[in-house]
Design an enzyme around this catalytic site. Structure first.
Site, PDB file in Angstrom:
ATOM      1  N   ARG A 291       5.420  20.535  16.870  1.00  0.00           N
ATOM      2  CA  ARG A 291       5.070  19.184  17.341  1.00  0.00           C
ATOM      3  C   ARG A 291       3.588  18.847  17.126  1.00  0.00           C
ATOM      4  O   ARG A 291       3.025  18.011  17.821  1.00  0.00           O
ATOM      5  CB  ARG A 291       5.455  19.002  18.819  1.00  0.00           C
ATOM      6  CG  ARG A 291       6.958  19.087  19.064  1.00  0.00           C
ATOM      7  CD  ARG A 291       7.313  18.646  20.476  1.00  0.00           C
ATOM      8  NE  ARG A 291       8.753  18.606  20.668  1.00  0.00           N
ATOM      9  CZ  ARG A 291       9.479  19.629  21.094  1.00  0.00           C
ATOM     10  NH1 ARG A 291       8.882  20.777  21.385  1.00  0.00           N
ATOM     11  NH2 ARG A 291      10.773  19.515  21.243  1.00  0.00           N
ATOM     12  N   LYS A 313      -1.684   8.717   7.084  1.00  0.00           N
ATOM     13  CA  LYS A 313      -0.333   8.541   6.573  1.00  0.00           C
ATOM     14  C   LYS A 313       0.113   9.830   5.893  1.00  0.00           C
ATOM     15  O   LYS A 313      -0.513  10.278   4.931  1.00  0.00           O
ATOM     16  CB  LYS A 313      -0.262   7.381   5.586  1.00  0.00           C
ATOM     17  CG  LYS A 313      -0.085   6.021   6.216  1.00  0.00           C
ATOM     18  CD  LYS A 313       0.217   4.991   5.138  1.00  0.00           C
ATOM     19  CE  LYS A 313       0.466   3.612   5.736  1.00  0.00           C
ATOM     20  NZ  LYS A 313       0.779   2.616   4.695  1.00  0.00           N
ATOM     21  N   GLU A 355      -6.549   3.184  -7.865  1.00  0.00           N
ATOM     22  CA  GLU A 355      -6.750   2.901  -6.438  1.00  0.00           C
ATOM     23  C   GLU A 355      -8.129   2.302  -6.191  1.00  0.00           C
ATOM     24  O   GLU A 355      -8.301   1.432  -5.328  1.00  0.00           O
ATOM     25  CB  GLU A 355      -6.566   4.177  -5.615  1.00  0.00           C
ATOM     26  CG  GLU A 355      -5.154   4.733  -5.596  1.00  0.00           C
ATOM     27  CD  GLU A 355      -4.199   3.908  -4.735  1.00  0.00           C
ATOM     28  OE1 GLU A 355      -4.649   2.971  -4.049  1.00  0.00           O
ATOM     29  OE2 GLU A 355      -2.987   4.220  -4.752  1.00  0.00           O
ATOM     30  N   LYS A 397     -11.584   1.844   3.503  1.00  0.00           N
ATOM     31  CA  LYS A 397     -10.368   2.425   4.083  1.00  0.00           C
ATOM     32  C   LYS A 397     -10.568   2.702   5.570  1.00  0.00           C
ATOM     33  O   LYS A 397      -9.683   2.421   6.393  1.00  0.00           O
ATOM     34  CB  LYS A 397     -10.011   3.721   3.344  1.00  0.00           C
ATOM     35  CG  LYS A 397      -8.740   4.429   3.840  1.00  0.00           C
ATOM     36  CD  LYS A 397      -7.493   3.644   3.500  1.00  0.00           C
ATOM     37  CE  LYS A 397      -6.197   4.334   3.922  1.00  0.00           C
ATOM     38  NZ  LYS A 397      -5.754   5.376   3.002  1.00  0.00           N
ATOM     39  N   GLU A 407      -0.405   0.040  10.777  1.00  0.00           N
ATOM     40  CA  GLU A 407       0.082  -1.025   9.908  1.00  0.00           C
ATOM     41  C   GLU A 407       0.994  -1.998  10.655  1.00  0.00           C
ATOM     42  O   GLU A 407       2.068  -2.368  10.187  1.00  0.00           O
ATOM     43  CB  GLU A 407       0.815  -0.419   8.701  1.00  0.00           C
ATOM     44  CG  GLU A 407       0.844  -1.338   7.490  1.00  0.00           C
ATOM     45  CD  GLU A 407       1.373  -0.639   6.256  1.00  0.00           C
ATOM     46  OE1 GLU A 407       2.393  -1.094   5.711  1.00  0.00           O
ATOM     47  OE2 GLU A 407       0.763   0.371   5.839  1.00  0.00           O
ATOM     48  N   ARG A 412      -3.650  -3.424   7.265  1.00  0.00           N
ATOM     49  CA  ARG A 412      -3.472  -2.201   6.489  1.00  0.00           C
ATOM     50  C   ARG A 412      -2.431  -2.385   5.385  1.00  0.00           C
ATOM     51  O   ARG A 412      -2.477  -1.709   4.354  1.00  0.00           O
ATOM     52  CB  ARG A 412      -3.087  -1.033   7.401  1.00  0.00           C
ATOM     53  CG  ARG A 412      -3.073   0.295   6.667  1.00  0.00           C
ATOM     54  CD  ARG A 412      -3.049   1.497   7.582  1.00  0.00           C
ATOM     55  NE  ARG A 412      -3.106   2.722   6.813  1.00  0.00           N
ATOM     56  CZ  ARG A 412      -3.213   3.943   7.341  1.00  0.00           C
ATOM     57  NH1 ARG A 412      -3.268   4.104   8.653  1.00  0.00           N
ATOM     58  NH2 ARG A 412      -3.260   5.012   6.560  1.00  0.00           N
ATOM     59  N   ASN A 416      -1.360  -1.941   0.174  1.00  0.00           N
ATOM     60  CA  ASN A 416      -0.186  -1.737  -0.670  1.00  0.00           C
ATOM     61  C   ASN A 416      -0.170  -2.673  -1.875  1.00  0.00           C
ATOM     62  O   ASN A 416       0.864  -2.803  -2.541  1.00  0.00           O
ATOM     63  CB  ASN A 416       1.092  -1.939   0.155  1.00  0.00           C
ATOM     64  CG  ASN A 416       1.267  -0.860   1.204  1.00  0.00           C
ATOM     65  OD1 ASN A 416       1.160   0.324   0.899  1.00  0.00           O
ATOM     66  ND2 ASN A 416       1.517  -1.272   2.436  1.00  0.00           N
ATOM     67  N   HIS A 419       1.682  -1.705  -4.944  1.00  0.00           N
ATOM     68  CA  HIS A 419       2.510  -0.553  -4.618  1.00  0.00           C
ATOM     69  C   HIS A 419       4.002  -0.881  -4.548  1.00  0.00           C
ATOM     70  O   HIS A 419       4.834  -0.005  -4.743  1.00  0.00           O
ATOM     71  CB  HIS A 419       2.057   0.064  -3.290  1.00  0.00           C
ATOM     72  CG  HIS A 419       0.782   0.853  -3.419  1.00  0.00           C
ATOM     73  ND1 HIS A 419      -0.378   0.305  -3.891  1.00  0.00           N
ATOM     74  CD2 HIS A 419       0.502   2.154  -3.133  1.00  0.00           C
ATOM     75  CE1 HIS A 419      -1.337   1.231  -3.885  1.00  0.00           C
ATOM     76  NE2 HIS A 419      -0.816   2.356  -3.452  1.00  0.00           N
ATOM     77  N   HIS A 423       5.845   1.712  -6.657  1.00  0.00           N
ATOM     78  CA  HIS A 423       6.751   2.709  -6.098  1.00  0.00           C
ATOM     79  C   HIS A 423       8.140   2.603  -6.728  1.00  0.00           C
ATOM     80  O   HIS A 423       8.821   3.621  -6.948  1.00  0.00           O
ATOM     81  CB  HIS A 423       6.856   2.535  -4.581  1.00  0.00           C
ATOM     82  CG  HIS A 423       5.646   3.014  -3.839  1.00  0.00           C
ATOM     83  ND1 HIS A 423       5.475   2.807  -2.490  1.00  0.00           N
ATOM     84  CD2 HIS A 423       4.561   3.695  -4.254  1.00  0.00           C
ATOM     85  CE1 HIS A 423       4.323   3.331  -2.109  1.00  0.00           C
ATOM     86  NE2 HIS A 423       3.746   3.870  -3.163  1.00  0.00           N
ATOM     87  N   HIS A 436       1.072   8.249 -10.307  1.00  0.00           N
ATOM     88  CA  HIS A 436       1.062   7.222  -9.258  1.00  0.00           C
ATOM     89  C   HIS A 436       0.130   6.077  -9.646  1.00  0.00           C
ATOM     90  O   HIS A 436       0.481   4.894  -9.516  1.00  0.00           O
ATOM     91  CB  HIS A 436       0.614   7.855  -7.936  1.00  0.00           C
ATOM     92  CG  HIS A 436       0.469   6.874  -6.816  1.00  0.00           C
ATOM     93  ND1 HIS A 436       1.547   6.269  -6.208  1.00  0.00           N
ATOM     94  CD2 HIS A 436      -0.641   6.379  -6.196  1.00  0.00           C
ATOM     95  CE1 HIS A 436       1.123   5.447  -5.259  1.00  0.00           C
ATOM     96  NE2 HIS A 436      -0.202   5.499  -5.232  1.00  0.00           N
TER      97      HIS A 436
END
Length: 523
Positions: A291, A313, A355, A397, A407, A412, A416, A419, A423, A436
């Protein structure tokens, strides 16, 4: 010494060594040394025991506050403050605003030994050990709020002073992501691996660490990292295969099995040394094993340094889509070393440059102009000369994450940009054909075209975006899959809500917006 702050304040419990270390440090730096207890006695005309006896602790605290003001007026000074000074918000605010605050800490047994025979401590009158423990328990929560902490047990004042000098330039060059109890620093440092033990001691002390990396990074930096870590830790190494196609639940299960084999407990830090795949995957494993265990990011690619290592993330891919399983889990610290970039293959450097272009396009027109002017030189330098660009992206960032960590506010989500389609391209090509960054570059050009229609992006700005992407050597045109294939990939997008995608548009270079858009309009 140019990076050192003009005032260094040493705080800590009585007996922690503030005066002896402060005098040594001041001499080493050619700074003035100021002991606020001495200033109090000068201002009041009385010894501190006499102030306590005749005026009480409340009046002493007023004298102490005035003494701190006077000490902070010194232009270049090492200042030792009383053990209780930082337990008052006004004092702490002044000290943090105007100086570098350092906590010297020691075990209670060490404090008792150092204070033996010292009769000048009015707060310890009576049963000295009981009073000391009681006072320590009262002050410990306030001490815990001080970010820079240096242990003094078993060390001479000279050794402690040298340790402070070693870490202060790191602190001066760092950037902090402010998230309350989950706040953490980003350290920008050449030869950063040599500072690992010091940073681990500060942020997640433990006898054992687990270093997780991939085959490529291990060949380049594994031996150096292990050699350094073994100076202070038992080290367990886990080397994973390289590539996005391994960022899945099967690999996470393998990581879990190794963590059990290594007898990892909740204090054992997991160090992710690699690019975005390693950071995302290892971060998710750290978030979910027991955990949650301490997690450190050591990003070795441009993409990871400017983006994926910051913000918490973590996650893995499913066959149906990218990053569909994950968690928000912040690292204890991020160590960014520009030297890692100098061994990147050109295609991997370009992956991160996509990026960088994204940050400039959505947030920073000045950075965009810099990239337009300097792109050829930045790429020719093979990672050298990117320090200012990397730091600026990290600042952006951090600013976003601090305001919209999970987000939920839309800010935030702007990260993307490019993206959504990027993606989808990665998924359709099974994470094998494009990096990527290449996929995101194609996604940004697509988003730019759509932005002219939906968000008023000037044609000239779209042309600049496309030209910069092409100048970087990144692809601009999407692969020609059937619309049905894109539909299937986009339906799995994690930013989809019902039949709409939270699509990121450009209004102009440096300004962006998130607009829920029906899937059919994107198709």
């Amino acid at each position: 010494m140019s990076q050192l702050p003009p005032r260094i304040v040493l705080a800590g419990f009585m007996g922690s060594g503030k005066t002896s270390v402060g005098q040594t440090l001041a001499k080493r730096l050619n700074y003035a040394f100021v002991d606020t207890d001495t200033v109090v006695e000068g201002l009041s005309g009385k010894s501190i025991p006499r102030i306590f006896a005749e005026e009480g602790e409340e009046m002493f605290r007023r004298w102490e506050s005035m003494a701190i003001d006077k000490a902070l007026a010194e232009p270049m000074a090492v200042i030792a403050v009383g053990g209780g000074a930082v337990c008052f918000r006004d004092n702490l605010d002044k000290l943090e605003k105007n100086s570098q605050l350092v906590l010297l800490k020691a075990q209670i047994s060490t404090l008792l030994k150092r204070l033996e025979g010292d009769s000048s401590r009015p707060l310890l009158e009576g049963d000295r050990e009981a009073k000391l423990r009681e006072l320590w328990n009262q002050r410990a929560p306030f001490y815990a709020k001080i970010g820079l902490q240096i242990p003094t047990d078993g060390f001479s004042p000279k050794q402690v002073a040298e340790e402070i000098l070693k870490v202060l330039p790191l602190e001066a060059a760092s950037l902090r992501v402010e998230l309350g109890e989950r706040s953490y620093p980003l350290y920008f440092q050449k030869d950063g691996l040599s500072y690992l033990n010091l940073l681990l001691q500060r942020h997640c002390p433990a006898e054992k660490v687990v270093l997780v990396t991939n085959e490529v990074v291990n060949r380049l930096y594994g031996k150096a990292a292990i050699r350094e870590l073994k100076r202070s830790h038992e080290v367990k190494l886990l080397v994973l295969p390289d590539g996005e196609r391994h960022k899945n639940l099967k690999t996470v299960a393998q990581v879990y099995a190794k963590l059990v084999e290594f007898k990892v407990d909740r204090r054992t830090p997991i160090l992710a040394m690699g690019g975005g795949v390693i950071g995302d995957l290892v971060g998710f494993a750290a978030a979910s094993f027991l955990r949650g265990v301490p997690f450190v990011q050591i990003p070795t690619t441009l993409l990871a340094q400017v983006d994926s290592s910051i913000g918490g993330k973590t996650g893995v891919d499913l066959p149906e889509g990218k990053n569909l399983v994950g968690a928000f889990y912040q690292p204890r610290f991020v160590l960014i070393d520009e030297k890692f970039l100098q061994t990147l293959k050109p295609r991997e450097l370009l992956c991160g440059m996509a990026e960088v272009i994204k940050y400039a396009a959505i947030f920073d027109a000045k950075l965009f102009r810099t990239l337009e002017k300097d792109m050829a030189a930045l790429l020719k330098g093979k990672g050298a000369g990117l320090e200012a660009v990397v730091r600026r992206c990290c600042e952006l960032k951090a600013w976003v994450v601090e305001r919209d960590e999970r987000e939920t506010l839309g800010l935030r989500a702007k990260l993307n940009f490019g993206h959504t389609l990027g993606h989808a391209i990665e998924s359709l090509t099974h994470y094998k054909k494009f990096t990527h960054g290449e996929a995101i570059a194609m996604g940004m050009v697509f988003a730019g075209r759509l932005s002219m229609e939906k968000a008023g992006l000037p044609v000239r700005d779209f042309q600049r975006l496309k030209a910069l992407i092409e100048a970087a050597g990144l692809p601009a045109e999407m692969p020609k899959f059937p619309p049905a294939a894109y539909r299937k990939a986009l339906i799995q997008d994690k930013k989809r809500v019902s039949s709409k995608l939270h699509f990121v548009y450009l209004n102009k270079i440096g300004k962006s917006a998130v607009i829920p858009t029906p899937l059919e309009e994107v198709l």
